[in-house]
Design an enzyme around this catalytic site. Structure first.
Site, PDB file in Angstrom:
ATOM      1  N   LYS A  24      73.398  37.174  -0.357  1.00 60.16           N
ATOM      2  CA  LYS A  24      72.326  36.514  -1.110  1.00 60.16           C
ATOM      3  C   LYS A  24      72.857  35.438  -2.040  1.00 60.16           C
ATOM      4  O   LYS A  24      72.297  34.341  -2.110  1.00 60.16           O
ATOM      5  CB  LYS A  24      71.611  37.562  -1.987  1.00 60.16           C
ATOM      6  CG  LYS A  24      70.383  38.145  -1.386  1.00 60.16           C
ATOM      7  CD  LYS A  24      69.506  38.734  -2.519  1.00 60.16           C
ATOM      8  CE  LYS A  24      68.084  38.842  -2.054  1.00 60.16           C
ATOM      9  NZ  LYS A  24      67.871  39.990  -1.176  1.00 60.16           N
ATOM     10  N   GLU A  65      67.374  36.994 -11.543  1.00 66.10           N
ATOM     11  CA  GLU A  65      66.349  35.969 -11.310  1.00 66.10           C
ATOM     12  C   GLU A  65      65.160  36.182 -12.229  1.00 66.10           C
ATOM     13  O   GLU A  65      64.885  37.311 -12.644  1.00 66.10           O
ATOM     14  CB  GLU A  65      65.802  36.076  -9.869  1.00 66.10           C
ATOM     15  CG  GLU A  65      66.746  35.592  -8.819  1.00 66.10           C
ATOM     16  CD  GLU A  65      66.171  35.745  -7.415  1.00 66.10           C
ATOM     17  OE1 GLU A  65      65.071  36.330  -7.265  1.00 66.10           O
ATOM     18  OE2 GLU A  65      66.826  35.282  -6.479  1.00 66.10           O
ATOM     19  N   HIS A 100      58.070  47.072   1.305  1.00 63.95           N
ATOM     20  CA  HIS A 100      58.849  46.099   2.080  1.00 63.95           C
ATOM     21  C   HIS A 100      58.653  46.217   3.584  1.00 63.95           C
ATOM     22  O   HIS A 100      59.423  45.670   4.364  1.00 63.95           O
ATOM     23  CB  HIS A 100      60.332  46.154   1.698  1.00 63.95           C
ATOM     24  CG  HIS A 100      60.552  46.013   0.211  1.00 63.95           C
ATOM     25  ND1 HIS A 100      60.156  44.893  -0.482  1.00 63.95           N
ATOM     26  CD2 HIS A 100      61.058  46.861  -0.708  1.00 63.95           C
ATOM     27  CE1 HIS A 100      60.436  45.061  -1.764  1.00 63.95           C
ATOM     28  NE2 HIS A 100      60.973  46.247  -1.933  1.00 63.95           N
ATOM     29  N   ARG A 113      67.064  35.554  13.253  1.00 62.03           N
ATOM     30  CA  ARG A 113      66.651  36.194  14.512  1.00 62.03           C
ATOM     31  C   ARG A 113      65.221  35.784  14.823  1.00 62.03           C
ATOM     32  O   ARG A 113      64.559  35.149  13.992  1.00 62.03           O
ATOM     33  CB  ARG A 113      66.694  37.720  14.340  1.00 62.03           C
ATOM     34  CG  ARG A 113      65.758  38.165  13.210  1.00 62.03           C
ATOM     35  CD  ARG A 113      65.545  39.644  13.125  1.00 62.03           C
ATOM     36  NE  ARG A 113      64.489  39.961  12.177  1.00 62.03           N
ATOM     37  CZ  ARG A 113      64.657  40.155  10.861  1.00 62.03           C
ATOM     38  NH1 ARG A 113      65.865  40.052  10.314  1.00 62.03           N
ATOM     39  NH2 ARG A 113      63.622  40.425  10.090  1.00 62.03           N
TER      40      ARG A 113
HETATM   41  C1  MV4 Z   1      61.355  38.831  -5.821  1.00 64.09           C
HETATM   42  C2  MV4 Z   1      60.072  39.174  -6.306  1.00 64.09           C
HETATM   43  C3  MV4 Z   1      59.676  38.630  -7.492  1.00 64.09           C
HETATM   44  N1  MV4 Z   1      60.485  37.805  -8.167  1.00 64.09           N
HETATM   45  N2  MV4 Z   1      62.125  37.985  -6.533  1.00 64.09           N
HETATM   46  C4  MV4 Z   1      61.495  41.900  -2.180  1.00 64.09           C
HETATM   47  C5  MV4 Z   1      62.507  42.028  -1.093  1.00 64.09           C
HETATM   48  C6  MV4 Z   1      63.261  40.756  -1.031  1.00 64.09           C
HETATM   49  N3  MV4 Z   1      63.036  40.127   0.244  1.00 64.09           N
HETATM   50  C7  MV4 Z   1      62.741  39.929  -2.156  1.00 64.09           C
HETATM   51  N4  MV4 Z   1      61.685  40.651  -2.812  1.00 64.09           N
HETATM   52  C8  MV4 Z   1      61.101  40.182  -3.947  1.00 64.09           C
HETATM   53  N5  MV4 Z   1      61.835  39.317  -4.667  1.00 64.09           N
HETATM   54  C9  MV4 Z   1      61.701  37.520  -7.681  1.00 64.09           C
HETATM   55  N6  MV4 Z   1      62.484  36.709  -8.372  1.00 64.09           N
HETATM   56  C10 MV4 Z   1      59.298  40.044  -5.551  1.00 64.09           C
HETATM   57  C11 MV4 Z   1      59.801  40.562  -4.381  1.00 64.09           C
HETATM   58  C12 MV4 Z   1      58.937  41.449  -3.682  1.00 64.09           C
HETATM   59  C13 MV4 Z   1      58.373  41.090  -2.453  1.00 64.09           C
HETATM   60  C14 MV4 Z   1      58.691  39.891  -1.828  1.00 64.09           C
HETATM   61  C15 MV4 Z   1      58.142  39.548  -0.629  1.00 64.09           C
HETATM   62  C16 MV4 Z   1      57.254  40.429  -0.028  1.00 64.09           C
HETATM   63  C17 MV4 Z   1      56.938  41.621  -0.604  1.00 64.09           C
HETATM   64  C18 MV4 Z   1      57.495  41.974  -1.824  1.00 64.09           C
HETATM   65  C19 MV4 Z   1      57.171  43.197  -2.397  1.00 64.09           C
HETATM   66  C20 MV4 Z   1      57.743  43.536  -3.588  1.00 64.09           C
HETATM   67  C21 MV4 Z   1      58.623  42.664  -4.227  1.00 64.09           C
END
Ligand code: MV4
Length: 668
Positions: free
Chosen positions: A116, A200, A235, A291
């Site tokens: 990341k 973040e 997720h 992918r």
């Molecule tokens: C975040 C966020 C809020 N703020 N980053 C969840 C897994 C990873 N792919 C990134 N994720 C998130 N990152 C910041 N700075 C909220 C999430 C997140 C989320 C993101 C996309 C789809 C569903 C989610 C469910 C919970 C939290």
């Protein structure tokens, strides 16, 4: 173009890839484990190679076995599908070393997106927008705390090596920071073997918007627009759609160009997805999936392109089939993932045999991508997704109406599924509005997870009709065999030799019992006194297609009733009820004492067995720890007992209902 490819996967995605290869005249080789000897993907391929036992770690995850199978069959290229080896850079290298084309990005592009913090550093240089934050190498806790202060609370601590939400901690104020940092580092170390983190700004209600990109080996790259995957649960994506509701042309171009820049920054080739989170007018890079994704069909539906065909062309060295200006969006598409899982039990994965699997017929408006058919089993070994249902129409509202209709006509019997949950999401007014954020399911959990409804009078009447007509049919067949055409069994007025003109039917569903008093009515048909006291007149005929066409109090109702001995499954109005008919001549042993054994409450993996044969245990003592869907469940003793036998050990996979250990209680 390749003459022959090997598909290093199983289930629906293997079938999906085979379908396009066949259309293009490319021969296909499937691989399969012990559990998949009779699987659909094996039947669909031209050839198939056995690669090992059921656990994926001993079959689908063994790169060497797969490369050996490709060598043996003369396949020139390997399609990894999604999951398994699809984002494994070492496997991509191993394919190249063996002279095989990996149908995916270069190994170095997979590596570049694997971390990341390194991915963020690369994206920063490519001017792809990032969430305000710190992703540097200095991990001094005091420095991280001061960076958090600069960013402004709330902040999110993420594992640098992470993905998919593991090792994330929300920190709401400075006083919590150091404790959260410690716990995030511990989880990162144990999950990824790397305790580094990044910090973040935490967005509280973002949407998940991802852009499909494609690049060829000649330096061309395009975006095939976006998908909105905001409806997620822990997720796991639940519904995906394309295009994203509310997306403007300007924002689409901005995000598409950022996604293409991201791909070009790492020398990308093939199909990729750049994930963003979006809040208000802003969008930020999250990660890149190197992918073809599960939800690629919604992009295919709105662009009219076959993304697997694009992958095969690009991997064989051809140019992208279309340029950016030739790509357009037509209409709107949704995808839902039908899973074998139980929403009423915290979405625990379910297993079993698909006794019945029915969806409406496929048309240009409805697509079903499935890797199983009626009679197949869902096991503990692999992802419990049964199929993906994809709908398309000219606009979002029409497509959503099609989705609701398709879910109402989807009937799966034999395994518990999330069909009713998906129907509730599709029916929710906030979802219909469009543009929900990632908190949607939690926010509306009460609406989306209603307690299961008891069988209603219509449902009971349909089961009763099925039972009565089965009795009549058996009797008629007996009469035919005896050559007695004039038998009173053929009479429809209910006259019976043994005088049994009325019957009490006792149906059970779970803990509930329903009693019907039913008999032939003087004017023909049946008349039933229902559990609530209502009286219903019933008639019914079986149709050629196996549906029961019934007349209930003058209303015409069509349903499917599956009848197996004393068990009835009534599929009606988008709902499915399992009713057990208690046979008065052969009553079940209700309330059977199961004290002597202990069974797995769900399918999963044994994490720990805390007792040995001979051990005396107390009521409430933890005997076995079972992991299912990434959560641990303790199985405890219902009463004081002595363990006589233990049937499993840590690491074993067990099916729901499997006997884990036997106990001797004082009163045995
Ligand atoms: C975040 C966020 C809020 N703020 N980053 C969840 C897994 C990873 N792919 C990134 N994720 C998130 N990152 C910041 N700075 C909220 C999430 C997140 C989320 C993101 C996309 C789809 C569903 C989610 C469910 C919970 C939290």
């Amino acid at each position: 173009m390749f003459d022959k490819i090997l598909i290093a996967n199983r289930g629906e995605i293997a079938c999906r890839v085979i379908e396009t290869a066949r259309r293009m005249g490319i021969a296909t080789v499937a691989v399969y484990s012990d559990a998949d000897r009779d699987a659909l993907h094996v039947a669909c391929a031209d050839e198939a190679c056995h690669i090992g036992p059921a656990p994926a770690t001993e079959s689908y995850l063994l790169g060497a076995k797969i490369i050996e199978a490709a060598r043996r069959t003369g396949a020139q290229a390997v399609h990894p599908g999604y999951g398994f080896l699809s984002e494994n850079a070492e496997f991509a290298d191993a394919c190249a070393d063996a002279g095989l084309t990996f149908i995916g990005p270069p190994a170095d592009a997979i590596r570049a997106m694997g971390s990341k913090s390194e991915a963020k550093a690369l994206m920063e240089r490519a001017s792809v927008p990032l969430v305000p934050g710190y992703h540097g190498t200095d991990q001094d806790p005091a420095l991280l705390a001061s960076e958090a202060e600069k960013i402004g609370y709330p902040v999110l601590i993420k594992a640098s090596a992470g993905g998919g939400g593991k090792g994330m901690r929300i920190v709401r104020s400075a006083v919590e920071f150091l404790a959260s940092l410690d716990s995030a580092k511990r989880e990162a170390a144990s999950s990824f073997g790397d305790e580094r983190v990044l910090v973040e700004k935490y967005l509280t209600a973002p949407r998940h918007i991802e852009v499909q990109v494609f690049a060829d080996s000649l330096g061309n790259a395009v975006y095939l627009f976006e998908r909105d995957c905001s409806v997620q649960r822990r997720h796991q994506k639940v519904i995906e759609e394309a295009p994203a509701p509310g997306m403007t042309e300007a924002r689409r171009a901005e995000m598409g160009e950022a996604a293409v820049a991201a791909a070009q920054a790492i020398g990308y080739q093939g199909a990729g997805t750049v994930e963003f989170i979006a809040e208000g007018e802003d969008f930020y890079f999250m990660e890149m999936n190197t992918r073809l994704q599960v939800e690629h069909p919604v992009t295919e539906m709105i662009t009219g392109q076959d993304l697997v065909e694009w992958q095969l062309r690009v991997a064989s060295g051809e140019a992208l089939p279309l340029s950016q200006s030739e790509l357009t969006i037509s209409g709107h598409a949704f995808e839902v993932r039908l899973y074998a899982e139980d929403p009423q039990r915290d979405f625990l994965p379910a297993t079993g045999r698909l006794l019945h699997f029915e969806t409406p017929p496929q048309t240009r408006h409805l697509r079903l991508d499935s890797g199983v058919r009626t009679g197949d089993s869902v096991t503990v070994y692999y992802d419990p997704m049964i199929a993906k249902l994809i709908v398309w129409d000219r606009d979002r509202a029409s497509a959503l109406a099609r989705l609701r209709a398709a879910l109402a006509e989807t009937y799966i019997v034999g395994v518990t599924t999330n069909t009713a949950f998906l129907a509730a999401v599709a029916a929710h007014p906030a979802f219909a509005e469009g543009g929900v954020d990632t908190g949607f399911i939690e926010r509306y959990a009460r609406d989306l997870l209603p307690a299961p409804e008891a069988a209603d009078d219509d449902c009971l009447a349909l089961a009763a009709l099925a039972e009565m007509s089965a009795v009549r049919r058996e009797a008629a067949q007996g009469a035919l065999r005896s050559g007695d055409g004039g038998s009173p069994w053929f009479r429809t007025d209910g006259w019976r030799l043994n005088g049994e003109t009325r019957r009490h039917l006792l149906f059970q569903e779970g803990e509930q019992e329903f009693v019907l008093d039913i008999g032939y009515a003087p004017g023909g048909g049946l008349e039933a006194a229902m559990p609530g006291g209502a009286v219903m007149s019933l008639r019914g005929d079986w149709q050629e297609n196996g549906h029961l066409r019934a007349n209930l109090n003058g209303r015409v109702v069509t349903a499917r009733v599956l009848h197996d001995g004393q068990d009835f499954t009534v599929l009606h109005g988008g709902r499915s009820h399992n009713l057990h008919l208690l046979d008065p001549r052969n009553p079940d042993l209700a309330g059977e004492d199961e004290g002597g054994q202990l069974t797995a409450p769900m399918s999963g993996k044994i994490v720990a067995v805390r007792v040995e044969p001979g051990a005396a245990v107390e009521q409430g003592q933890v005997l076995v720890v079972l992991e299912a869907m990434k959560m641990e469940h303790s199985i405890t003793a219902a009463q004081d007992a002595v363990v006589s036998r233990v049937f499993f050990a840590a690491g074993d996979l067990v099916e729901e209902g499997a006997e884990l250990l036997s106990l001797e209680t004082a009163d045995d």
